[in-house]
Design an enzyme around this catalytic site. Structure first.
Site, mmCIF file in Angstrom:
data_model
loop_
_atom_site.group_PDB
_atom_site.id
_atom_site.type_symbol
_atom_site.label_atom_id
_atom_site.label_comp_id
_atom_site.label_asym_id
_atom_site.label_seq_id
_atom_site.Cartn_x
_atom_site.Cartn_y
_atom_site.Cartn_z
ATOM 1 N N PRO A 1 -1.491 26.405 47.469
ATOM 2 C CA PRO A 1 -2.178 26.927 46.281
ATOM 3 C C PRO A 1 -1.261 26.949 45.055
ATOM 4 C CG PRO A 1 -2.597 28.331 48.185
ATOM 5 C CD PRO A 1 -1.526 27.349 48.589
ATOM 6 N N ASN A 2 -1.890 26.880 43.904
ATOM 7 C CA ASN A 2 -1.204 26.972 42.616
ATOM 8 C C ASN A 2 -0.202 25.837 42.388
ATOM 9 O OD1 ASN A 2 -2.534 29.489 42.057
ATOM 10 N ND2 ASN A 2 -1.091 30.425 43.489
ATOM 11 N N ARG A 3 -0.410 24.733 43.068
ATOM 12 C CA ARG A 3 0.486 23.572 42.983
ATOM 13 C C ARG A 3 1.921 23.890 43.375
ATOM 14 N NH1 ARG A 3 -2.097 19.186 41.357
ATOM 15 N NH2 ARG A 3 -3.957 19.413 40.068
ATOM 16 N N LEU A 4 2.100 24.937 44.157
ATOM 17 C CA LEU A 4 3.418 25.288 44.680
ATOM 18 C C LEU A 4 3.562 24.652 46.063
ATOM 19 C CD1 LEU A 4 3.611 29.014 43.549
ATOM 20 C CD2 LEU A 4 4.565 26.976 42.422
ATOM 21 N N HIS A 5 3.512 23.334 46.076
ATOM 22 C CA HIS A 5 3.478 22.574 47.316
ATOM 23 C C HIS A 5 4.795 22.696 48.097
ATOM 24 C CE1 HIS A 5 -0.070 21.048 45.437
ATOM 25 N NE2 HIS A 5 0.608 20.365 44.524
#
Length: 194
Positions: free
Chosen positions: A170-174
């Site tokens: 989520p939130n592009r916190l890959h």
């Protein structure tokens, strides 16, 4: 994911993608570059994975074959649209596999694919579909079902120097972990910012 064998982890992720219904989980983008560094990329199929690395087969006279002859460094990208979404990025040096191994694989291909290897001078200009169809028919008439491996066709192995695992969060916190090694040294894991 630290402290694991990245080749084993790759197999696990690919099997999970297949179980999730991904069409052609063995599809990979192969990026190569010519002697001047001009890149090109295309999708090919992974046909094997062993202690040497990632195996694929092609026409040695194709654009990728010509590029690999002058610049053996290449990259692979596997992209699986599953949940979670995942990618694996691999870099390394490519070399031809032994001829008997290419011959053994060639015999497992369907008849049409074996004849097609004779009919198509991959990546060269084509003067019309009728010429390709005629070359295919001529190969069939010449060989029947006993189709030998063309001299210009065979396999390559990409010996991985880096293998990066990317998993969506989520939130592009890959999550990103890159494994790297030199020659026969142990793999070293590095966690990367997303």
């Amino acid at each position: 994911m630290t402290g694991v064998d990245p080749l084993a982890l790759f197999r696990e992720w690919q099997e999970e993608a297949a179980a999730a219904g991904v069409t052609l989980p063995e599809a990979m983008t192969l990026a190569t570059a010519d002697g001047a560094g001009r890149p090109s990329a295309r999708t090919v199929l992974l046909k094997g994975l062993d202690e040497r690395g990632f195996l694929f087969f092609t026409n040695y006279e194709s654009r990728k074959g010509r590029q690999l002859a002058v610049n053996p460094h290449a990259a692979l990208t596997f992209l699986w649209h599953t949940e979670p979404r995942r990618q694996v990025l691999v870099t390394g040096v490519v070399e031809k596999i032994p001829r008997p191994e290419s011959e053994a694989y060639f015999r497992t291909r369907d008849l049409g694919s074996r004849l097609g290897a004779w009919a198509s001078r991959q990546s060269s200009p084509l003067e019309g579909r009728s010429r390709l169809d005629a070359a295919f028919a001529a190969a069939g008439a010449r060989f029947g079902e006993e189709v030998p491996v063309p001299d210009w066709w065979g396999g390559y192995v990409l010996h991985p120097e880096t293998i990066e695992f990317w998993e969506s969060r989520p939130n592009r916190l890959h999550e990103r972990i890159r494994y790297s090694r030199r020659e026969d040294e142990p793999w070293q894991a590095t966690v990367l910012s997303p």
